[in-house]
Write an enzyme that holds these catalytic residues in place. Structure first.
Site, PDB file in Angstrom:
ATOM      1  N   ASP A  64       0.867  -1.168   0.000  1.00  0.00           N
ATOM      2  CA  ASP A  64       0.000   0.000   0.000  1.00  0.00           C
ATOM      3  C   ASP A  64       0.919   1.237   0.000  1.00  0.00           C
ATOM      4  O   ASP A  64       2.118   1.122   0.276  1.00  0.00           O
ATOM      5  CB  ASP A  64      -0.889  -0.073   1.257  1.00  0.00           C
ATOM      6  CG  ASP A  64      -1.605   1.219   1.543  1.00  0.00           C
ATOM      7  OD1 ASP A  64      -2.244   1.753   0.610  1.00  0.00           O
ATOM      8  OD2 ASP A  64      -1.534   1.707   2.693  1.00  0.00           O
TER       9      ASP A  64
ATOM     10  N   ASP B  96      -0.071   5.136   1.098  1.00  0.00           N
ATOM     11  CA  ASP B  96      -0.251   6.075   2.215  1.00  0.00           C
ATOM     12  C   ASP B  96      -0.240   5.335   3.551  1.00  0.00           C
ATOM     13  O   ASP B  96      -0.984   4.380   3.756  1.00  0.00           O
ATOM     14  CB  ASP B  96      -1.581   6.823   2.065  1.00  0.00           C
ATOM     15  CG  ASP B  96      -1.566   7.772   0.887  1.00  0.00           C
ATOM     16  OD1 ASP B  96      -1.200   8.935   1.071  1.00  0.00           O
ATOM     17  OD2 ASP B  96      -1.912   7.327  -0.229  1.00  0.00           O
TER      18      ASP B  96
ATOM     19  N   ASP C   5      -2.006  -0.484   5.701  1.00  0.00           N
ATOM     20  CA  ASP C   5      -2.384   0.080   7.005  1.00  0.00           C
ATOM     21  C   ASP C   5      -3.869   0.380   7.145  1.00  0.00           C
ATOM     22  O   ASP C   5      -4.317   0.791   8.206  1.00  0.00           O
ATOM     23  CB  ASP C   5      -1.631   1.396   7.235  1.00  0.00           C
ATOM     24  CG  ASP C   5      -2.179   2.526   6.385  1.00  0.00           C
ATOM     25  OD1 ASP C   5      -2.436   2.293   5.195  1.00  0.00           O
ATOM     26  OD2 ASP C   5      -2.377   3.639   6.915  1.00  0.00           O
TER      27      ASP C   5
HETATM   28 MG   LIG Z   1      -2.802   3.232   3.384  1.00  0.00          MG
END
Ligand SMILES: [Mg+2]
Length: 382
Positions: free
Chosen positions: A129, A131, A321
């Protein structure tokens, strides 16, 4: 609407948190006082609610509600120190006493040997991922830059393993941040997939991959983007981002008092587009097509494209996240194959198997993996 929740027990120095209820079926995630944090979702039958709650934590919960008869909620409290955390449940019309401990998933760094042992005889494929995984979460989404050292770590990883970036962002934008032509990119939550621009003989199988399962939604996404941009002009701090196949409304910089207004406005606009759906990530509302396509489907598509469909000799490693990454973690669980790693400072309910606390630990993990691969190749040559 007013009311309060109280969950208390024998832990000294109870702390107080201010909880703003954002929207019906909304997800809340914020830092609290004293280094604690809380997460949860609130739903109301009365459209929007903004409410102040004082919460205490402890080993047993005694949750009561003075008012707000139409509220359903659960809230998870994360103490500043200590290995356990609590969930206080609150059900409509009833007092509830329910607490559940959630244990942090083991660190992918401390279990590194176990992870590489699982890769024996298998090809590792990296899914990252962007961000909050490769870059820190920042107030301005246009400034979520990754460090040069992180870029070097990702480039090194891509030399040894096929590597894909899987992001909610528009593919072009995430490429602007990452700037590595040798990677696969799956933008717009996997709805816009492209293979490496720079050919790599090792990963030649998937050269030229391009997949856009939601192309027919492009005009509709344009339209909802324009409508949301217009509507959000009246709410200071709100930022609308066109991610090509989805639209994000960031409210990280919006005053808490206006979170309800943001949620109400987004929901009102999305109701006009029955083929679009609304979901919520970390301080962001996301509007996307109703098609059954997500980061988990993108992971499977890329594995197939790389020639690993129904193969047992592949070990996908997915690091992310956010809640949207859970779709990918679930795919790995269902396949009984691969390693899901959640990036989070706090324990969360997740389908991942391991955790890393922050992007700096992601970088350390990538570098250790590269070093391990380099050494095992050198050993083979001896
Ligand atoms: Mg993320």
């Amino acid at each position: 609407m007013s009311g309060f929740t109280r969950a208390r027990a024998g832990v000294p120095s109870p702390f107080h948190l201010r909880l703003m209820m954002v929207e019906a079926n909304g997800h809340v995630e914020r830092e609290g006082k004293n280094g604690a944090s809380y997460q949860g979702w609130i739903s109301t039958r009365n459209s929007l609610a903004t409410e102040r709650k004082d919460l205490h934590h402890g080993t047993k919960a005694n949750v009561s509600r003075a008012a707000a008869p139409h509220v359903r909620a659960w809230v998870r409290l994360v103490p500043a120190r200590g290995a356990t955390w609590r969930r206080a449940g609150l059900a409509s019309g009833d007092d509830v006493g329910r607490v559940q401990d959630i244990v942090r998933h083991p660190s992918a760094l401390s279990k590194f040997e176990q992870i590489v042992a699982a890769s024996k005889g298998k090809k590792i494929v990296m899914f990252l991922d962007y961000d909050g995984t490769l870059s820190p979460i920042v107030d301005d989404p246009d400034s979520a830059f990754m460090s040069d050292t992180m870029r070097r770590a990702v480039r090194s990883a891509a030399k040894h393993f096929p590597t894909a970036i899987v992001s909610g962002r528009c593919r072009d934008k995430v490429f602007e941040f990452v700037k590595l032509a040798e990677l696969y990119y799956a933008g717009s939550h996997g709805m816009d997939i492209k293979g490496p621009a720079k050919a790599s003989s090792r990963h030649a199988k998937a050269k030229g991959v391009l997949f856009q399962p939601a192309s027919e939604f492009l005009p509709m996404i344009e339209e909802v983007h324009e409508r949301l941009e217009e509507e959000m002009k009246s709410i200071p701090g709100a930022k609308v981002e066109n991610n090509k196949f989805c639209v994000s409304v960031h409210f990280r910089c919006v005053d808490e008092k206006s979170w309800g207004a943001v949620a109400e406005t987004v929901r009102r606009v999305v109701r006009e587009f029955p083929r679009l759906r609304l979901s919520q990530g970390r301080m962001v509302f996301e509007v996307r097509p109703t098609i059954k396509w997500d980061k988990g489907k993108a992971l499977e598509f890329l594995l197939d494209s790389l020639g690993f469909a129904d193969c047992s000799d592949v070990l996908p490693v997915y690091i992310g996240d956010d809640r949207t990454d859970e779709d990918a973690f679930k795919v790995l669980r269902r396949r009984g194959q691969g390693v899901g790693i959640l990036v989070s400072k706090h324990p969360k309910e997740t389908s991942a198997s391991f955790s890393l606390q922050e992007p700096a630990e992601v970088m350390e993990f990538l570098l250790r993996l590269v070093e391990w691969k380099r050494l095992s190749r050198a050993r083979l040559r001896l």
